[in-house]
Design a protein around this motif. Structure first.
Motif, mmCIF file in Angstrom:
data_model
loop_
_atom_site.group_PDB
_atom_site.id
_atom_site.type_symbol
_atom_site.label_atom_id
_atom_site.label_comp_id
_atom_site.label_asym_id
_atom_site.label_seq_id
_atom_site.Cartn_x
_atom_site.Cartn_y
_atom_site.Cartn_z
ATOM 1 N N THR A 72 1.635 99.183 -24.852
ATOM 2 C CA THR A 72 2.277 99.744 -23.664
ATOM 3 C C THR A 72 2.164 101.257 -23.700
ATOM 4 N N ASP A 127 3.241 103.244 -20.680
ATOM 5 C CA ASP A 127 4.259 103.832 -19.808
ATOM 6 C C ASP A 127 5.052 102.735 -19.131
ATOM 7 N N HIS A 170 7.899 102.156 -15.763
ATOM 8 C CA HIS A 170 8.448 102.772 -14.555
ATOM 9 C C HIS A 170 9.318 101.780 -13.785
ATOM 10 N N ALA A 229 4.913 98.318 -15.901
ATOM 11 C CA ALA A 229 4.413 98.979 -17.114
ATOM 12 C C ALA A 229 2.916 99.183 -17.014
ATOM 13 N N ARG A 275 10.902 99.888 -29.363
ATOM 14 C CA ARG A 275 10.600 101.144 -28.663
ATOM 15 C C ARG A 275 10.146 100.871 -27.227
ATOM 16 N N VAL A 276 9.438 99.765 -27.025
ATOM 17 C CA VAL A 276 9.076 99.378 -25.651
ATOM 18 C C VAL A 276 10.340 99.070 -24.856
ATOM 19 N N GLU A 286 13.299 100.192 -25.405
ATOM 20 C CA GLU A 286 13.990 101.468 -25.200
ATOM 21 C C GLU A 286 13.377 102.222 -24.014
ATOM 22 N N ALA A 287 12.052 102.153 -23.879
ATOM 23 C CA ALA A 287 11.388 102.821 -22.753
ATOM 24 C C ALA A 287 11.782 102.172 -21.429
ATOM 25 N N SER A 346 15.168 103.538 -20.631
ATOM 26 C CA SER A 346 15.056 104.949 -20.220
ATOM 27 C C SER A 346 14.557 105.064 -18.799
ATOM 28 N N ALA A 347 13.630 104.171 -18.409
ATOM 29 C CA ALA A 347 13.119 104.214 -17.040
ATOM 30 C C ALA A 347 14.214 103.873 -16.029
#
Length: 382
Positions: free
Chosen positions: A203, A205, A207, A251, A371-372, A374-375, A378-379
């Motif tokens: 991955t 990014d 959104h 993603a 971590r994915v 978490e992203a 965050s998005a």
């Protein structure tokens, strides 16, 4: 050497692990002895005793430390609430055990990093994370097609819908506690984000995340129940739900593919509906967990006048089926429990240093998955 195995957690997933070790020596090659089924541990003694008796383990324990400290246990599955993973995994690794930890690896990245560090300090031991859908014969057959005639995935669509949280009277449990991302995203979204990378690479990014808590509070239970706690007696006191029931996001991937995702634990009528659609360079393929022993595919092979989606039944020419099922020919079928058996066999083979099955993802892979997730969270916040 005969490996002594134990399972910490006698709930729904713990029982899947317990059964898997019992079956592991019956699949694929006969080059490894059956593991010794040593112990099942669960804080609720009736669950531990029932699982130990049901799956043929020598004893039941009510304290996970008894398993970690036992000299006759060499390998441990950790199948308890996410918040307990770090303490148990670190202790098991320090005690010289091989560890297979359920996904998600931990409740947060910091705990996952500590667990990976603990594994690095135990280089002679296997530290693995359980992503069982990587063992699906149909999904592996699709991956072969993506790497062959279908070509790279351009658009990955992943939907995972469950209804275990649909009823507002389902009791409060650890699944409904924790901050954003610890709900449906961690529970079943961890599987779907991992499958996307199985087909599309890392991955890059994330959104457009939307999260929603649709059921705001739940009754506190009286007593203990297995799995999603249906049927347990309820109190009159209610507690707030702390995490999300629904999550959607998009993603991007290192391959250039785009992913779109829909996750729900309140999708009435969908007990366990995982669906993957792969829109590829030269065709399209789909998999639906409610029909786990088949997939559909459409490509440019047949003449346009008769071309269309066709159903492919999984058979011994596909991954995991030959010698992976007692009746290993088409139309016999298989299911999610078999994925756990294949995973247990791969874990035991890793311990023995036997190559053949794809190895279980390591703890560092589990940290990457965190971590994915978490992203994704965050998005939503941005």
């Amino acid at each position: 050497m005969t490996v002594g195995v134990a399972v910490i957690g006698a709930g729904m997933v713990g029982r899947a692990h317990a059964n898997a070790y019992r079956q592991a020596a019956t699949v694929f090659g006969l080059d490894q002895p059956a593991p010794r089924l040593v112990a099942i541990a669960d804080l609720h003694e009736p669950f531990a005793a029932d699982a130990a008796a049901r799956y043929g383990y020598e004893r039941a324990e009510t304290d996970w430390r008894a398993v970690v400290d036992a000299p006759d246990v060499h390998a441990v599955s950790v199948a308890v609430a996410n918040s307990l993973h770090r303490e148990i995994v670190e202790a098991a690794l320090a005690a010289g055990k091989h560890v297979l930890c359920e996904k998600p690896l931990a409740p947060n990245v910091a705990d996952g990093e500590a667990m990976v560090a603990a594994a690095a300090a135990a280089p002679g031991q296997v530290g693995a994370t359980g992503f069982t859908f990587r063992r699906s014969p149909a999904l592996n057959a699709l991956k072969e097609q993506v790497e062959g005639a279908l070509g790279p995935v351009r658009h990955f669509v992943g939907n995972y819908w469950c209804d275990y949280g649909f009823d507002p009277q389902r009791p409060m449990s650890w699944r409904y506690q924790g901050g954003p991302g610890s709900g449906v995203l961690a529970d079943i979204g961890s599987h779907m984000t991992d499958l996307a990378e199985f087909f599309c690479g890392d991955t890059t990014d994330v959104h457009g995340t939307t999260m929603a808590t649709l059921i705001k509070d739940r009754p506190k239970p009286i007593g203990v129940a297995v799995g999603h706690a249906g049927g347990v007696q309820l109190s009159d006191e209610r507690a707030p739900v702390e995490n999300e029931d629904v999550c959607t996001f998009t993603a991007g991937y290192a391959s250039g593919a785009v992913g779109t995702f829909s996750l729900s634990r309140v999708a009435f009528g969908h007990a366990n509906t995982l669906r993957v659609d792969l829109f590829c360079e030269n065709g399209t393929a789909s998999f639906d967990l409610t029909r786990p022993a088949e997939f559909s595919i459409i490509d440019g092979g047949p003449d346009i006048a008769v071309n269309g989606a066709r159903t492919v039944l999984i058979g011994p020419w596909h991954p995991y089926v030959a010698r992976g099922l007692p009746m290993d020919f088409p139309t016999v079928g298989h299911g999610q429990n078999d994925f756990f058996v294949y995973q247990a066999r791969a874990f035991l083979d890793q311990i023995a240093g036997v190559k053949g099955l794809p190895p279980c993802p390591d703890l560092a892979h589990g940290l990457h998955n965190l971590r994915v997730l978490e992203a994704v969270v965050s998005a939503a916040q941005s």
